[in-house]
Structure formats: structure tokens, C-alpha cells
Design an enzyme around this catalytic site. Structure first.
Site, PDB file in Angstrom:
ATOM      1  N   HIS A 245       0.830  -1.202   0.000  1.00  0.00           N
ATOM      2  CA  HIS A 245       0.000   0.000   0.000  1.00  0.00           C
ATOM      3  C   HIS A 245       0.862   1.249   0.000  1.00  0.00           C
ATOM      4  O   HIS A 245       1.910   1.284   0.640  1.00  0.00           O
ATOM      5  CB  HIS A 245      -0.845   0.058   1.283  1.00  0.00           C
ATOM      6  CG  HIS A 245      -1.873  -1.005   1.378  1.00  0.00           C
ATOM      7  ND1 HIS A 245      -3.204  -0.759   1.154  1.00  0.00           N
ATOM      8  CD2 HIS A 245      -1.774  -2.318   1.656  1.00  0.00           C
ATOM      9  CE1 HIS A 245      -3.881  -1.880   1.321  1.00  0.00           C
ATOM     10  NE2 HIS A 245      -3.038  -2.841   1.619  1.00  0.00           N
ATOM     11  N   HIS A 288      -3.960  -0.192  11.617  1.00  0.00           N
ATOM     12  CA  HIS A 288      -2.995   0.850  11.987  1.00  0.00           C
ATOM     13  C   HIS A 288      -3.462   1.687  13.173  1.00  0.00           C
ATOM     14  O   HIS A 288      -4.633   1.677  13.541  1.00  0.00           O
ATOM     15  CB  HIS A 288      -2.703   1.756  10.792  1.00  0.00           C
ATOM     16  CG  HIS A 288      -3.906   2.476  10.249  1.00  0.00           C
ATOM     17  ND1 HIS A 288      -4.857   1.871   9.467  1.00  0.00           N
ATOM     18  CD2 HIS A 288      -4.310   3.762  10.383  1.00  0.00           C
ATOM     19  CE1 HIS A 288      -5.782   2.742   9.136  1.00  0.00           C
ATOM     20  NE2 HIS A 288      -5.495   3.908   9.691  1.00  0.00           N
ATOM     21  N   GLU A 294      -9.493  10.455  12.609  1.00  0.00           N
ATOM     22  CA  GLU A 294     -10.140  10.211  11.317  1.00  0.00           C
ATOM     23  C   GLU A 294     -11.652  10.098  11.466  1.00  0.00           C
ATOM     24  O   GLU A 294     -12.151   9.184  12.116  1.00  0.00           O
ATOM     25  CB  GLU A 294      -9.593   8.914  10.704  1.00  0.00           C
ATOM     26  CG  GLU A 294      -8.084   8.892  10.567  1.00  0.00           C
ATOM     27  CD  GLU A 294      -7.577   7.573  10.022  1.00  0.00           C
ATOM     28  OE1 GLU A 294      -8.392   6.658   9.786  1.00  0.00           O
ATOM     29  OE2 GLU A 294      -6.363   7.448   9.830  1.00  0.00           O
ATOM     30  N   TYR A 303     -17.606   0.611   1.466  1.00  0.00           N
ATOM     31  CA  TYR A 303     -16.193   0.934   1.698  1.00  0.00           C
ATOM     32  C   TYR A 303     -15.422  -0.370   1.784  1.00  0.00           C
ATOM     33  O   TYR A 303     -15.886  -1.341   2.385  1.00  0.00           O
ATOM     34  CB  TYR A 303     -16.080   1.751   2.985  1.00  0.00           C
ATOM     35  CG  TYR A 303     -14.678   2.061   3.400  1.00  0.00           C
ATOM     36  CD1 TYR A 303     -13.795   2.714   2.527  1.00  0.00           C
ATOM     37  CD2 TYR A 303     -14.208   1.722   4.673  1.00  0.00           C
ATOM     38  CE1 TYR A 303     -12.502   3.000   2.912  1.00  0.00           C
ATOM     39  CE2 TYR A 303     -12.922   2.008   5.068  1.00  0.00           C
ATOM     40  CZ  TYR A 303     -12.062   2.645   4.180  1.00  0.00           C
ATOM     41  OH  TYR A 303     -10.784   2.927   4.568  1.00  0.00           O
ATOM     42  N   HIS A 318     -12.256   7.406  14.371  1.00  0.00           N
ATOM     43  CA  HIS A 318     -11.116   6.753  15.006  1.00  0.00           C
ATOM     44  C   HIS A 318     -10.169   7.874  15.410  1.00  0.00           C
ATOM     45  O   HIS A 318      -9.484   8.455  14.571  1.00  0.00           O
ATOM     46  CB  HIS A 318     -10.456   5.769  14.035  1.00  0.00           C
ATOM     47  CG  HIS A 318     -11.423   4.758  13.480  1.00  0.00           C
ATOM     48  ND1 HIS A 318     -11.761   4.693  12.145  1.00  0.00           N
ATOM     49  CD2 HIS A 318     -12.154   3.800  14.100  1.00  0.00           C
ATOM     50  CE1 HIS A 318     -12.648   3.725  11.965  1.00  0.00           C
ATOM     51  NE2 HIS A 318     -12.909   3.174  13.140  1.00  0.00           N
ATOM     52  N   HIS A 324      -7.503   0.586  14.359  1.00  0.00           N
ATOM     53  CA  HIS A 324      -8.647   0.294  13.491  1.00  0.00           C
ATOM     54  C   HIS A 324      -8.150  -0.371  12.212  1.00  0.00           C
ATOM     55  O   HIS A 324      -6.952  -0.449  11.974  1.00  0.00           O
ATOM     56  CB  HIS A 324      -9.455   1.559  13.179  1.00  0.00           C
ATOM     57  CG  HIS A 324      -8.664   2.666  12.573  1.00  0.00           C
ATOM     58  ND1 HIS A 324      -7.784   3.432  13.279  1.00  0.00           N
ATOM     59  CD2 HIS A 324      -8.625   3.143  11.307  1.00  0.00           C
ATOM     60  CE1 HIS A 324      -7.235   4.345  12.488  1.00  0.00           C
ATOM     61  NE2 HIS A 324      -7.712   4.184  11.281  1.00  0.00           N
TER      62      HIS A 324
END
Ligand code: FE2
Length: 393
Positions: A245, A288, A294, A303, A318, A324
Site C-alpha cells: 500500500h 494501523h 479520522e 467501503y 477513530h 482500526h
């Protein structure tokens, strides 16, 4: 006309010079009115250390125009210190006929989830629909009318520095959100006398004043602080074409910088339709903990980190350093998936992330749509470590 948001313009103070039929001082005195469910930072409540999620809240079905329908979900920072933001929901079913609104507490980012909005501002007209956004600078007066029976969406009142395009770094001249796609309003003014109402928000309080003419009486303007709109489908998505990623900052549309590089007052980030092609990779977003807090919303579809529980019109929060990531069902599916190129179609999620922890309002904490069992979505994740099958590559 295009709205230029490039970083090199950051050195120019945002301002606009207006040519007006009558100056703005020609209005009645403001008197404070009740602001219902609208709140402003600073908050005296607690910033939750646990992850939070909500189904779409049921805001009143009573007739309400755009301004009367706000319900604040979270705030952070301080409007008076000009840091942080407030995130509100709106759900309205009435035009603002003779009423005009402005907030001196911040610029307003409008993200429709259902129904279109005709936004008549002092500096011209915008029309946005789900999949588009509009930004109204601090204190610009406007009126909202609806293109459908009901309009629902998310609002972010940005107390900090105005949104601008993030620096592209080594990506160079083009990519992400491109300057050419940001549109200024269509020229428009009104020269109308009558009984009108100004609603002004300032320093967390709401006021009302009479005015005997339309405040949309700017016949010409020049400057760079003006409303603008952007079609999120114009976002040029950049991602990994090999493995693993990139940081989700690649999805940043607009940023409000703070005094510390890399730690924004506020980033507006989207997860639009896109290809997923990385190999030897667990493709959903990783697990992470990070410094930014967020807040997420979903405009349509699903999503890619959550199989269920995150509905269009819903929200999650979060806060800074709260762990999360994908729910158990997403983990199980993605772990066994054959990694063919895959297109994420018909989806649009967004994130507002800030260096300052976000504090839910009493309304958000106590509404029946808050999912008190949200954390359960991860508790079935098993210990899959198998020392015997692990080998160096
Ligand atoms: Fe995250």
C-alpha cells in the site's frame, strides 16, 4: 471560470474585492437566536479513546431549510483560535426563500449524500449533487434551494487555514485533484428590495438580522477567496501497481495546513472507484494506529474495509492512535482472495482527518444510531501465526 488552488498561491493572502449595489453595513442589528443542534469548538466533553460508528442518524422530519437542519456530530480545536473544525450533518426539505446565511467561524465544505443543492452566494451560483463538493469561504453569505424533495449530507466548518491543493512532490505537475477541475460560481446578482433575513454564526453563537434588500448584490468581484465546486469523479487516483500500500495521503483532495508540516489542521480525503492490482498483498486498508484523528462518511456503495455496518449516510470516528482496520469478514475474504485485477465500482467514501482529537457532541453520543457494539467487528480475528509455514522470501 477555474479556481486556482495551487500551493504557490499560498503566499498570497486570500481576499476578494467586491463591487456592490449597497455596502454590507446596510442591514439591521443582529440579535442572538437559538442554534438548536449546532455546536462550536471548544467542547468541554471527552474525546473518545474507543472507535466509534453510527448508522445514518434520523434527524427530524419536520419542515426545515438547509440552515435549520444542522446537527453537529464532532468538533475539535477552537473556532476563536482558528484551529480545528466542526462536522455537522444536514437534512432538509425546504428552500431558504428570503433567508441568507453566513458563518464567520470558518469556511464551509459541503458534501451532499442525497439530493442536489442550488447555492446562490454573494459571488455567484453553484449547483452540486452527490459526488460533488462545494466550498464557501468564511463569512460569504448564501442561500440554498433544493433540486429534490429532500437533501442530506455532511458539512465541515473548517476553522483553520483555507483548503488548498496539497503539494504533489515528485508526482509533478498533474495528478490527484487537478487545478483545472475547480470551478468558480456562475456570475449572478440580485437587485431586489423586500423583507429578508440574515442568519449569522459567529464565535459559536447564532444571530438574526433584518435586511430590506437581497444581500446577493455584488455586481462584480476580483480576488481569490470565492466559493468553488469540484466533481470528485475528476480525481486522478494514484496507487500501487506493484505490491503493498501507499500511504492513504495519496487520496487527499484538499488540505488545510497547520503550523507543523505533515500534520494538517484538516485533510479532505476520498476513496473513489478505482482499480486494485497489487500482487502478494492483503489489499484492504491495513490495520494501523496513527497521529491523525479520522472521521469517515460514506456517500454511496460499500467501503472496502468494512463488509457491513458502515452505511451510506453513516459515520465512523477513530481518534488519534486508536487502532482500526478491516472488520473480520473483510479480513477473511481478502486473505483467501485470488489476486486478479479488481475494480471497486459504485463506491465513494470520504475522510476528514485532523491532527486534533475529535469530540462527539451529546447528540452524537446519545442518539440511538450510535453502534455501541462497533468494536465487536474485530473480536473474531484469530491468531493465525504459523511458525512452521513461514519462510524467508
Ligand atoms: Fe485510518
Amino acid at each position: 471560470m477555474l479556481r486556482s488552488l495551487v500551493g504557490s498561491e499560498m503566499c498570497i493572502r486570500d481576499s476578494t474585492w467586491c463591487y456592490r449595489i449597497q455596502p454590507s453595513v446596510c442591514q439591521g442589528e443582529y440579535h442572538e437566536i437559538e442554534s438548536k443542534l449546532t455546536e462550536t469548538a471548544p467542547s468541554s466533553l471527552a474525546a473518545p479513546i474507543n472507535p466509534m460508528r453510527w448508522n445514518p442518524p434520523s434527524i427530524s422530519e419536520a419542515p426545515a431549510d438547509f440552515i435549520d437542519s444542522w446537527a453537529t456530530i464532532v468538533t475539535n480545536g477552537s473556532a476563536q483560535q482558528q484551529i480545528g473544525c466542526a462536522i455537522h450533518l444536514y437534512k432538509c426539505n425546504k428552500d431558504m426563500d428570503q433567508r441568507f446565511f453566513s458563518t464567520s467561524d470558518g469556511e464551509l465544505l459541503i458534501t451532499p449524500q442525497l439530493g442536489g443543492l442550488l447555492i446562490d452566494t454573494e459571488l455567484g451560483r453553484l449547483e452540486i449533487h452527490p459526488g460533488e463538493i462545494a466550498v464557501i469561504p468564511r463569512a460569504v453569505k448564501f442561500r440554498v434551494r433544493l433540486t429534490d424533495d429532500t437533501a442530506i449530507g455532511y458539512l465541515c466548518e473548517n476553522y483553520g487555514s483555507p483548503f488548498a491543493l496539497p503539494e504533489r512532490g515528485i508526482v509533478g505537475a498533474n495528478g490527484f485533484a487537478n487545478d483545472r477541475d475547480f470551478l468558480y460560481p456562475t456570475a449572478y446578482y440580485e437587485d431586489i428590495s423586500g423583507q429578508f433575513e440574515l442568519i449569522g454564526k459567529f464565535s459559536g453563537r447564532t444571530y438574526r438580522a433584518d435586511i430590506d434588500h437581497s444581500p446577493l448584490n455584488v455586481v462584480a468581484w476580483t480576488g481569490n477567496s470565492a466559493p468553488y465546486q469540484y466533481d470528485l469523479s475528476r480525481f486522478n487516483v494514484i496507487n500501487s501497481v506493484s505490491y503493498d500500500h501507499c500511504d492513504p495521503s495519496i487520496f487527499t483532495v484538499l488540505t488545510s495546513v497547520s503550523d507543523t508540516a505533515g500534520m494538517a489542521n484538516l485533510d479532505f480525503v476520498i476513496f473513489p472507484p478505482r482499480w486494485s492490482v497489487s500482487e502478494n498483498t492483503f489489499r484492504p486498508p491495513w490495520y494501523h494506529r496513527n497521529i491523525m484523528s479520522e472521521f469517515m462518511g460514506l456517500i454511496k456503495g460499500q467501503y472496502d474495509a468494512k463488509k457491513e455496518g458502515f452505511e451510506p449516510g453513516g459515520m465512523s470516528l477513530h481518534n488519534s492512535m486508536t487502532p482500526h482496520g478491516p472488520d473480520e469478514a473483510t479480513f477473511n475474504t481478502a486473505s483467501k482472495k485470488n489476486l486478479e485485477p479488481e475494480y471497486h465500482a459504485d463506491t465513494l467514501a470520504f475522510m476528514l482527518e485532523s491532527r486534533y482529537p475529535m469530540i462527539p457532541t451529546d447528540f452524537a453520543m446519545n442518539c440511538q444510531e450510535r453502534q455501541k457494539d462497533y468494536q465487536q467487528c474485530w473480536q473474531g480475528l484469530k491468531n493465525n501465526f504459523n511458525k512452521g509455514s513461514h519462510h524467508a522470501q
